[in-house]
Design a protein around this motif. Structure first.
Motif, PDB file in Angstrom:
ATOM      1  N   ASP A 157       0.821  -1.206   0.000  1.00  0.00           N
ATOM      2  CA  ASP A 157       0.000   0.000   0.000  1.00  0.00           C
ATOM      3  C   ASP A 157       0.858   1.260   0.000  1.00  0.00           C
ATOM      4  OD1 ASP A 157      -2.849   1.063   0.379  1.00  0.00           O
ATOM      5  OD2 ASP A 157      -1.771   2.064   2.010  1.00  0.00           O
ATOM      6  N   ALA A 158       1.973   1.222   0.710  1.00  0.00           N
ATOM      7  CA  ALA A 158       2.845   2.393   0.792  1.00  0.00           C
ATOM      8  C   ALA A 158       3.766   2.532  -0.413  1.00  0.00           C
ATOM      9  CB  ALA A 158       3.679   2.333   2.075  1.00  0.00           C
ATOM     10  N   GLY A 159       3.969   1.452  -1.159  1.00  0.00           N
ATOM     11  CA  GLY A 159       4.898   1.472  -2.282  1.00  0.00           C
ATOM     12  C   GLY A 159       4.343   2.159  -3.512  1.00  0.00           C
ATOM     13  N   PRO A 160       5.184   2.431  -4.473  1.00  0.00           N
ATOM     14  CA  PRO A 160       4.749   3.068  -5.722  1.00  0.00           C
ATOM     15  C   PRO A 160       3.920   2.108  -6.573  1.00  0.00           C
ATOM     16  CG  PRO A 160       7.029   2.407  -5.896  1.00  0.00           C
ATOM     17  CD  PRO A 160       6.634   2.131  -4.479  1.00  0.00           C
ATOM     18  N   TRP A 161       3.180   2.683  -7.502  1.00  0.00           N
ATOM     19  CA  TRP A 161       2.373   1.868  -8.402  1.00  0.00           C
ATOM     20  C   TRP A 161       3.271   1.200  -9.432  1.00  0.00           C
ATOM     21  CZ3 TRP A 161      -2.546   0.342  -8.044  1.00  0.00           C
ATOM     22  CH2 TRP A 161      -3.368   1.006  -7.135  1.00  0.00           C
ATOM     23  N   THR A 162       3.323  -0.120  -9.346  1.00  0.00           N
ATOM     24  CA  THR A 162       4.083  -0.921 -10.298  1.00  0.00           C
ATOM     25  C   THR A 162       3.129  -1.867 -11.001  1.00  0.00           C
ATOM     26  OG1 THR A 162       4.573  -2.628  -8.654  1.00  0.00           O
ATOM     27  CG2 THR A 162       6.137  -0.781  -8.838  1.00  0.00           C
ATOM     28  N   LEU A 163       3.637  -2.593 -11.980  1.00  0.00           N
ATOM     29  CA  LEU A 163       2.799  -3.546 -12.697  1.00  0.00           C
ATOM     30  C   LEU A 163       2.300  -4.637 -11.752  1.00  0.00           C
ATOM     31  CD1 LEU A 163       1.640  -4.337 -15.439  1.00  0.00           C
ATOM     32  CD2 LEU A 163       3.701  -5.714 -15.840  1.00  0.00           C
TER      33      LEU A 163
END
Length: 522
Positions: A157-163
């Motif tokens: 949830d805290a991480g960047p939007w990745t594939l």
């Protein structure tokens, strides 16, 4: 091992869990929601919740598909709310609109049942059987299966939007929507023949109300169970604010027993070496991490607590690792807790002192109160249980003795009477014979109390008689026109009875009617 000597808590995982909905952290009403990422719990209460979830979801999704043979004149679906025919079928029971008091009785029973459960074991309904709780549990199963347990979900949830994040989120929300659609789909099957409706639904032939209902319930299930979760219980449900009136000092509620847990310490051995009092709580935050409501049970009783008891499972697991007795967090009563706190604080004169509640070998002193199941059976609980049972018994008895034949009579308003050429007086009536069983019956219609009167039914021919046999259609009202003729009617209102009785003499109904004559007051 001496239980009074603190074991090394290094074997216990120290969780960085913040109780975002705790009393001490409560935000203003319009503050942005802080997400709760409950950790998977393991233990007896978690297993019990799995069982309840499987039973409740099984009942909800499978009930419309149960068949019940009522004969060729009635539907064979065991549970059916037939709005078109205005019937409610529940296995062998059939409820008509005029018998709505049975539904009212069930609602009263549900209310007293909720009072009974709450006064005995607190908010057990909220923690185990409430639809919101059940569907949130189901949505969390999907979330954990796709995104992982608490730490993995928080990191994602805290991480960047990745594939990978996009793929997981799409999969999760897609399954949530499928569950929501299945929820709405199961609901509409209660209002129509399920096998027939499912065939027409997927080819676009179902009524528009069916599609609207599924769309509405899909959206509400998805939003409430997947997105809002604990906010529904905190801000939308009235029961947390009502439950206080249902609880008393002997109601079981999930309780942190700080009389044995304080003073809490993550470095118990160092604290004991310095002569500081040390309780059983090692401040691992396991109870906070598993809470689906985002609270800390150690802050005491809170409106947000649904008493799901997952914190008990988490704490018991920690106590097992430390070699300490379970029950630091447990179901307890306020009276039991108050007595034990009085012992731990020397009557309230000192802070909690572990030496007041334990002997030198670590066992609890004899004065400590432990849960006794007999406390549940107290006058308040017995009263609720008695009222609940009385209502249920009264409904069952009434169901067993109720008549399945009804008669309603309407006198012609214009004209109120007709004087025939031979001087006799004729009155017209419309009779509605209600056959409330799903099979055709022969009904004996007769009149009594009006001497010398006869009746004529045009559908039965032109013969006059005091009784006729009527064919009553199954499970519907049969309407017939009846003319009653009497010679020498006099100048007063004459009352008489229409009577109907089935061919097996098992049901009978009467209706008192008036016979109007010239000079009668209108």
């Amino acid at each position: 091992m001496n239980l009074f000597t603190a074991p090394d808590p290094k074997s216990v995982e120290q969780l960085n869990a913040e109780p975002v909905n705790a009393r001490r952290n409560r935000e203003p009403l319009y503050a942005a929601r802080k997400k709760v990422f409950p950790k998977r719990a393991e233990g007896r209460f978690r297993r019990f919740k799995w069982i309840v979830m499987l039973i409740t979801l099984g009942i909800y999704y499978l009930s419309p598909w149960i068949r019940w043979d009522r004969g060729e004149y009635a539907p064979d679906q065991a549970i059916l709310v037939d709005l078109a025919s205005r019937r409610f079928y529940f296995f062998f029971i059939e409820i008509w609109p005029q018998e709505f008091y049975y539904v009212a009785g069930l609602l009263v029973m549900a209310g007293f049942g909720l009072f009974l459960v709450t006064s005995a074991v607190g908010r057990a309904w909220c923690g185990y059987a409430c639809p919101q709780t059940v569907w949130v549990d189901l949505f969390l199963v999907v979330e954990r299966a796709i995104e992982g347990d608490r730490n993995a979900r928080m990191k994602l949830d805290a991480g960047p939007w990745t594939l990978d994040k996009l793929r997981k989120r799409i999969a999760k929300h897609a399954i949530w929507l499928i569950i929501g659609m299945a929820t709405g789909g199961a609901w509409i099957f209660y209002f129509a023949d399920a096998p027939t409706l499912i065939k027409t639904f997927f080819v676009g032939g179902a009524p528009a109300t069916a599609y609207a209902t599924v769309a509405t319930l899909t959206a509400t299930t998805y939003v409430f169970g997947g997105l809002m979760r604990e906010q529904v219980c905190t801000y939308m449900c009235p029961w947390p604010r009502i439950q206080g009136a249902m609880l008393d000092e002997n109601s079981l509620v999930v309780t942190y027993n700080d009389w044995r847990g304080e003073q809490r310490s993550r470095h118990a051995k160092k604290a004991q070496a310095l002569g500081q009092p040390v309780g059983d709580c090692v401040d691992c935050n396991a109870c906070v991490a598993v809470c689906p409501m985002g609270i800390d049970i150690r802050d005491g009783q809170q409106m947000e607590c649904i008493t799901c008891a997952l914190c008990i499972d988490a704490c018991d697991g920690v106590m097992d690792k430390l070699g300490k007795p379970r029950g630091l967090i447990a179901y307890a009563t306020l009276s039991e807790y108050a007595d034990n706190m009085s012992i731990a604080t020397a009557g309230g004169g000192t802070p909690v002192n572990p030496s007041n509640v334990r002997t030198q070998d670590g066992a609890f002193v004899d004065a400590i109160r432990h849960f006794n199941w007999r406390i549940i059976f107290r006058p308040r609980v017995v009263f609720y249980a008695a009222v609940w049972c009385l209502i249920g018994v009264a409904m069952v008895v009434h169901l067993a003795v109720r008549e399945r034949l009804e008669l309603n009579v309407v006198h012609d308003r214009n004209p109120q009477y007709v004087m025939e050429s031979d001087g006799s007086i004729r009155n017209g009536y419309t009779l509605r014979i209600l056959n409330m069983v799903p099979r055709p019956r022969k009904i004996q219609l007769s009149i009594s109390g009006l001497d010398g009167a006869t009746m004529r039914i045009p559908e039965q021919g032109m013969n006059d008689a005091r009784s006729f046999v009527i064919d009553a259609a199954p499970d519907v009202a049969t309407t017939i026109k009846v003319f009653v003729t009497k010679r020498d009617a006099g100048n007063s209102v004459n009352e008489f009875l229409f009577s109907i009785e089935d061919d097996k003499h098992s049901d009978r109904a009467t209706y008192r009617a008036a016979f109007n004559s010239p000079g009668d007051p209108k």
